[in-house]
Design an enzyme around this catalytic site. Structure first.
Site, PDB file in Angstrom:
ATOM      1  N   LYS A 325       0.836  -1.204   0.000  1.00 56.73           N
ATOM      2  CA  LYS A 325       0.000   0.000   0.000  1.00 56.73           C
ATOM      3  C   LYS A 325       0.871   1.256   0.000  1.00 56.73           C
ATOM      4  CE  LYS A 325      -3.981   0.484   1.430  1.00 56.73           C
ATOM      5  NZ  LYS A 325      -5.201   0.815   2.199  1.00 56.73           N
ATOM      6  N   GLU A 331      -0.219   2.963   6.934  1.00 60.25           N
ATOM      7  CA  GLU A 331      -1.165   2.378   5.972  1.00 60.25           C
ATOM      8  C   GLU A 331      -0.885   0.895   5.729  1.00 60.25           C
ATOM      9  OE1 GLU A 331      -3.753   3.720   4.686  1.00 60.25           O
ATOM     10  OE2 GLU A 331      -3.480   5.900   4.597  1.00 60.25           O
TER      11      GLU A 331
END
Length: 350
Positions: A325, A331
Site C-alpha cells: 500500500k 497504511e
C-alpha cells in the site's frame, strides 16, 4: 378527538418509526456480526482458501472484497462467507455507458461466474470516488442504476443491494454532529444517489477512521475520544452526548442525510480500524482496544445517540497487513492477523 396538530404529530411519529424499521432491515441480515475487509495489496498474503478458513475459524462470516477477484470469490463463497463485492473504479465508465444489458453481462462474468448470488449481499460500486477519483464521478450513479437494473432482470434485486463506499471527507462539516452537511461540490452526484439508495433500500456506505482524524488533528481530537476511552471528555450536542469519535462521525453523516431529506437511509461502515505500527499511536494495544470495541458494539446491536435503536453494520480493516500500500507507513499495518494465521493482538470475534 385529536386536533389537527396532534394528528399531524402522530403522523410524523408513525412515519419516523416506519422509516427506522425499514432502514434497520436494510442495514443487514445480521448486523450483530462484524465483518472484515480483505485487501490484496501485499506480497506475502496467504492463499484465498486459507484466508477464508481463517475467518470462519474465528467466527467471522462477512467480508468485504475490494474487487471481484476470480481467485478469491470462489474460496470465500465455498466457506459460506457473505460478501460485499467491490466494483473497481476503472469499470465505472463501461458500466455507466453499457446499459442494463452490458451491466448484466459484466455481473455474470465478473461476479456470478465465481460466486453464487446467495453469498453476495452488496455490490460496492466504486471506492471513495468523490474523494480522489473525480474523473469517475459522473459515471458513478449511472453505473449503480445499470447494475441494479441488471439485478432486477436476473431476479436478484431483493437479495443483492447496490451502493458505493465514500470517504468521511464527503462531509464538509461534522462538528458538532448535528451540523453534519455534505460537501457542496459532491451534491450533484450525491442527491441522485441518495434517491437511488432510498428507493432500493440500500445503505449509505462510509469508510471512517478515528485514528486518521486523530493523526491529522491531534490538537483538537483526543486520543481517548478516538479510542472509546472511558476518560475522554464527552462532546455535548444539544440533548445528545458523544463519548467517542466513531458515533460522532456516523451521526454527522446521519444529520447530513436528514438535511437532504433522506433521514431514512441506513448507514453502513465499510472500513474502520486501527494500525499497529507506523505512528506513535499505532500500537497493538490501541488496535486491540479499538477493534474490540467495534466487535462488542456489533454484537450488542448498538446504535448511535441520534439513532439509538439502529445498529450500524461495520467491517473492520484489514485481515492482513498489506506491504504494497502507498502512503504513510501506518497504511501498511492494519492487519488483524499475521500471514501465518496468528493474531496480531488479542481479540475475539465469536
Amino acid at each position: 378527538m385529536a386536533t389537527r396538530t396532534e394528528s399531524c404529530l402522530l403522523g410524523h411519529v408513525l412515519l419516523a418509526v416506519s422509516a427506522l424499521v425499514v432502514a434497520a432491515a436494510a442495514a443487514g441480515d445480521d448486523p450483530g456480526k462484524i465483518g472484515i475487509c480483505h485487501g490484496r495489496v501485499g506480497s506475502n498474503l496467504p492463499p484465498p482458501a486459507a484466508a477464508a478458513a481463517l475467518l470462519r475459524r474465528n467466527g467471522v462470516t462477512k467480508a468485504r472484497l475490494f474487487l471481484p477477484d476470480p481467485a478469491v470469490l470462489p474460496a470465500f463463497a465455498a466457506a459460506g462467507i457473505d460478501l460485499i463485492v467491490g466494483v473497481p473504479n476503472e469499470n465505472l465508465t463501461f458500466l455507466s455507458a453499457s446499459g442494463p444489458e452490458g451491466a448484466a453481462q459484466w455481473l455474470r462474468s465478473a461476479v456470478l461466474a465465481h460466486a453464487p448470488a446467495e453469498r453476495v449481499r452488496y455490490l460496492a460500486v466504486g471506492n471513495e470516488v468523490l474523494y480522489n477519483n473525480q474523473f469517475y464521478a459522473p459515471h458513478l450513479v449511472p453505473a449503480m442504476q445499470n447494475l441494479h437494473a441488471a439485478l432486477v432482470a436476473l431476479g436478484l434485486d431483493g437479495k443483492v443491494k447496490v451502493s458505493s463506499a465514500h470517504a468521511s471527507s464527503v462531509l464538509a462539516a461534522s462538528y458538532p454532529p448535528s451540523a453534519g452537511a455534505f460537501d457542496a461540490a459532491s451534491l450533484p452526484v450525491l442527491r441522485p444517489m441518495l434517491r437511488f439508495l432510498a428507493d432500493t433500500g440500500a445503505p449509505f456506505m462510509v469508510n471512517t477512521y478515528p485514528f486518521i482524524s486523530y493523526v491529522n488533528d491531534p490538537a483538537n481530537v483526543q486520543l481517548g475520544y478516538a479510542l472509546f476511552g472511558a476518560g475522554a471528555a464527552p462532546v455535548q450536542d444539544g440533548a445528545l452526548v458523544y463519548t467517542n469519535l466513531f458515533d460522532a462521525t456516523v451521526d454527522a453523516l446521519v444529520a447530513a442525510l436528514e438535511k437532504e431529506g433522506f433521514g431514512n437511509v441506513p448507514v453502513a461502515v465499510t472500513e474502520t480500524g486501527w494500525p499497529t505500527a507506523g505512528h506513535p499511536a499505532a500500537t497493538p494495544q490501541n488496535a486491540a482496544a479499538y477493534n474490540a470495541k467495534m466487535v462488542e458494539r456489533a454484537a450488542r446491536g448498538v446504535g448511535t445517540p441520534r439513532r439509538p435503536g439502529m445498529p450500524v453494520e461495520t467491517f473492520l480493516f484489514d485481515l492482513y497487513d498489506e506491504d504494497g500500500k502507498p502512503g504513510a507507513e501506518f497504511e501498511r499495518h492494519f492487519g488483524i492477523f499475521k500471514a501465518d494465521g496468528s493474531k496480531a493482538y488479542d481479540i475475539n470475534f465469536a
